[in-house]
Design a protein around this motif. Structure first.
Motif, PDB file in Angstrom:
ATOM      1  N   TYR A  34     -11.856  18.921 -13.640  1.00 20.29           N
ATOM      2  CA  TYR A  34     -13.204  18.350 -13.565  1.00 20.29           C
ATOM      3  C   TYR A  34     -13.412  17.382 -14.721  1.00 20.29           C
ATOM      4  CZ  TYR A  34     -14.345  21.674 -17.250  1.00 20.29           C
ATOM      5  OH  TYR A  34     -14.350  22.374 -18.417  1.00 20.29           O
ATOM      6  N   VAL A  35     -14.412  16.519 -14.583  1.00 17.25           N
ATOM      7  CA  VAL A  35     -14.836  15.626 -15.656  1.00 17.25           C
ATOM      8  C   VAL A  35     -16.349  15.721 -15.746  1.00 17.25           C
ATOM      9  CG1 VAL A  35     -14.926  13.248 -16.497  1.00 17.25           C
ATOM     10  CG2 VAL A  35     -12.906  14.051 -15.272  1.00 17.25           C
ATOM     11  N   GLU A  36     -16.849  16.110 -16.909  1.00 20.00           N
ATOM     12  CA  GLU A  36     -18.291  16.231 -17.142  1.00 20.00           C
ATOM     13  C   GLU A  36     -18.718  15.105 -18.076  1.00 20.00           C
ATOM     14  OE1 GLU A  36     -21.067  19.217 -19.644  1.00 20.00           O
ATOM     15  OE2 GLU A  36     -19.661  20.159 -18.264  1.00 20.00           O
ATOM     16  N   ILE A  37     -19.674  14.309 -17.624  1.00 18.21           N
ATOM     17  CA  ILE A  37     -20.165  13.174 -18.409  1.00 18.21           C
ATOM     18  C   ILE A  37     -21.573  13.501 -18.869  1.00 18.21           C
ATOM     19  CG2 ILE A  37     -20.679  10.709 -18.364  1.00 18.21           C
ATOM     20  CD1 ILE A  37     -18.741  10.543 -15.936  1.00 18.21           C
ATOM     21  N   ALA A  38     -21.800  13.485 -20.200  1.00 25.80           N
ATOM     22  CA  ALA A  38     -23.112  13.835 -20.741  1.00 25.80           C
ATOM     23  C   ALA A  38     -23.462  12.923 -21.905  1.00 25.80           C
ATOM     24  CB  ALA A  38     -23.118  15.285 -21.212  1.00 25.80           C
ATOM     25  N   GLU A  39     -24.730  12.660 -22.057  1.00 22.06           N
ATOM     26  CA  GLU A  39     -25.192  11.915 -23.224  1.00 22.06           C
ATOM     27  C   GLU A  39     -25.004  12.784 -24.454  1.00 22.06           C
ATOM     28  OE1 GLU A  39     -26.311   8.786 -23.452  1.00 22.06           O
ATOM     29  OE2 GLU A  39     -25.971   8.499 -21.317  1.00 22.06           O
ATOM     30  N   ALA A  40     -24.714  12.172 -25.565  1.00 23.92           N
ATOM     31  CA  ALA A  40     -24.578  12.919 -26.820  1.00 23.92           C
ATOM     32  C   ALA A  40     -25.918  13.485 -27.195  1.00 23.92           C
ATOM     33  CB  ALA A  40     -24.047  12.015 -27.913  1.00 23.92           C
ATOM     34  N   SER A  41     -25.950  14.766 -27.508  1.00 23.49           N
ATOM     35  CA  SER A  41     -27.211  15.403 -27.876  1.00 23.49           C
ATOM     36  C   SER A  41     -27.394  15.328 -29.389  1.00 23.49           C
ATOM     37  CB  SER A  41     -27.242  16.847 -27.409  1.00 23.49           C
ATOM     38  OG  SER A  41     -26.185  17.562 -27.999  1.00 23.49           O
ATOM     39  N   SER A  47     -20.135   3.690 -21.785  1.00 24.62           N
ATOM     40  CA  SER A  47     -21.347   4.160 -21.119  1.00 24.62           C
ATOM     41  C   SER A  47     -20.960   5.153 -20.023  1.00 24.62           C
ATOM     42  CB  SER A  47     -22.097   2.975 -20.505  1.00 24.62           C
ATOM     43  OG  SER A  47     -21.404   2.480 -19.375  1.00 24.62           O
ATOM     44  N   PRO A  48     -21.918   5.967 -19.568  1.00 21.42           N
ATOM     45  CA  PRO A  48     -21.616   6.904 -18.475  1.00 21.42           C
ATOM     46  C   PRO A  48     -21.085   6.193 -17.226  1.00 21.42           C
ATOM     47  CG  PRO A  48     -23.703   7.468 -19.480  1.00 21.42           C
ATOM     48  CD  PRO A  48     -23.272   6.174 -20.089  1.00 21.42           C
ATOM     49  N   ASP A  49     -21.624   5.011 -16.923  1.00 19.57           N
ATOM     50  CA  ASP A  49     -21.145   4.265 -15.752  1.00 19.57           C
ATOM     51  C   ASP A  49     -19.701   3.806 -15.934  1.00 19.57           C
ATOM     52  OD1 ASP A  49     -23.565   4.550 -14.411  1.00 19.57           O
ATOM     53  OD2 ASP A  49     -24.371   2.671 -15.199  1.00 19.57           O
ATOM     54  N   GLU A  50     -19.331   3.391 -17.151  1.00 23.75           N
ATOM     55  CA  GLU A  50     -17.963   2.963 -17.420  1.00 23.75           C
ATOM     56  C   GLU A  50     -16.989   4.129 -17.290  1.00 23.75           C
ATOM     57  OE1 GLU A  50     -18.591  -0.715 -20.568  1.00 23.75           O
ATOM     58  OE2 GLU A  50     -18.558   1.342 -21.324  1.00 23.75           O
ATOM     59  N   VAL A  51     -17.386   5.297 -17.780  1.00 23.15           N
ATOM     60  CA  VAL A  51     -16.518   6.479 -17.681  1.00 23.15           C
ATOM     61  C   VAL A  51     -16.366   6.886 -16.219  1.00 23.15           C
ATOM     62  CG1 VAL A  51     -16.265   8.914 -18.266  1.00 23.15           C
ATOM     63  CG2 VAL A  51     -17.057   7.292 -19.998  1.00 23.15           C
ATOM     64  N   GLU A  52     -17.461   6.893 -15.489  1.00 22.65           N
ATOM     65  CA  GLU A  52     -17.391   7.243 -14.066  1.00 22.65           C
ATOM     66  C   GLU A  52     -16.489   6.264 -13.319  1.00 22.65           C
ATOM     67  OE1 GLU A  52     -20.316   7.947 -10.209  1.00 22.65           O
ATOM     68  OE2 GLU A  52     -21.192   7.630 -12.187  1.00 22.65           O
ATOM     69  N   ARG A  53     -16.610   4.993 -13.624  1.00 23.24           N
ATOM     70  CA  ARG A  53     -15.778   3.974 -12.984  1.00 23.24           C
ATOM     71  C   ARG A  53     -14.301   4.197 -13.334  1.00 23.24           C
ATOM     72  NH1 ARG A  53     -17.682  -0.361 -15.362  1.00 23.24           N
ATOM     73  NH2 ARG A  53     -19.643  -0.158 -14.262  1.00 23.24           N
ATOM     74  N   ALA A  54     -14.012   4.535 -14.585  1.00 16.92           N
ATOM     75  CA  ALA A  54     -12.626   4.779 -15.003  1.00 16.92           C
ATOM     76  C   ALA A  54     -12.038   5.983 -14.272  1.00 16.92           C
ATOM     77  CB  ALA A  54     -12.564   4.995 -16.509  1.00 16.92           C
ATOM     78  N   VAL A  55     -12.837   7.050 -14.109  1.00 15.39           N
ATOM     79  CA  VAL A  55     -12.371   8.241 -13.398  1.00 15.39           C
ATOM     80  C   VAL A  55     -12.115   7.908 -11.932  1.00 15.39           C
ATOM     81  CG1 VAL A  55     -13.020  10.555 -12.610  1.00 15.39           C
ATOM     82  CG2 VAL A  55     -13.504   9.851 -14.968  1.00 15.39           C
ATOM     83  N   THR A  56     -13.049   7.210 -11.312  1.00 16.33           N
ATOM     84  CA  THR A  56     -12.907   6.850  -9.899  1.00 16.33           C
ATOM     85  C   THR A  56     -11.698   5.955  -9.670  1.00 16.33           C
ATOM     86  OG1 THR A  56     -15.301   7.012  -9.637  1.00 16.33           O
ATOM     87  CG2 THR A  56     -14.096   5.823  -7.927  1.00 16.33           C
TER      88      THR A  56
END
Length: 74
Positions: free
Chosen positions: A59-66, A21-30
């Protein structure tokens, strides 16, 4: 979801289609940036792991799959 990772001195960005999920990726980056390991680790949809040294992140860009529209009914 799609994660784009810019790496210093690399002409192209890394694109990872992740099941996280976006939150999991953000947490992993942080955690990678503040932790002792110095490595960002993500897993893609096929179970492959992508490891990037934190010192080389631009940079890290997190986006929902379109969802792409196909056909003439756009």
């Amino acid at each position: 979801m799609e994660v784009k990772i810019g790496v210093q001195y690399a002409p192209r960005e890394l694109v990872v289609d992740s099941v996280q999920s976006p939150d999991e990726v953000e947490r992993a980056v942080t955690e990678a940036m503040s932790g002792d390991t110095g490595v960002l680790a993500l897993t893609d949809e096929k179970g492959r792991r992508v490891l990037v040294p934190v010192g080389k992140l631009a940079y890290v860009e997190i986006a929902e799959a379109s969802v792409r529209a196909v056909g003439f009914g756009r």
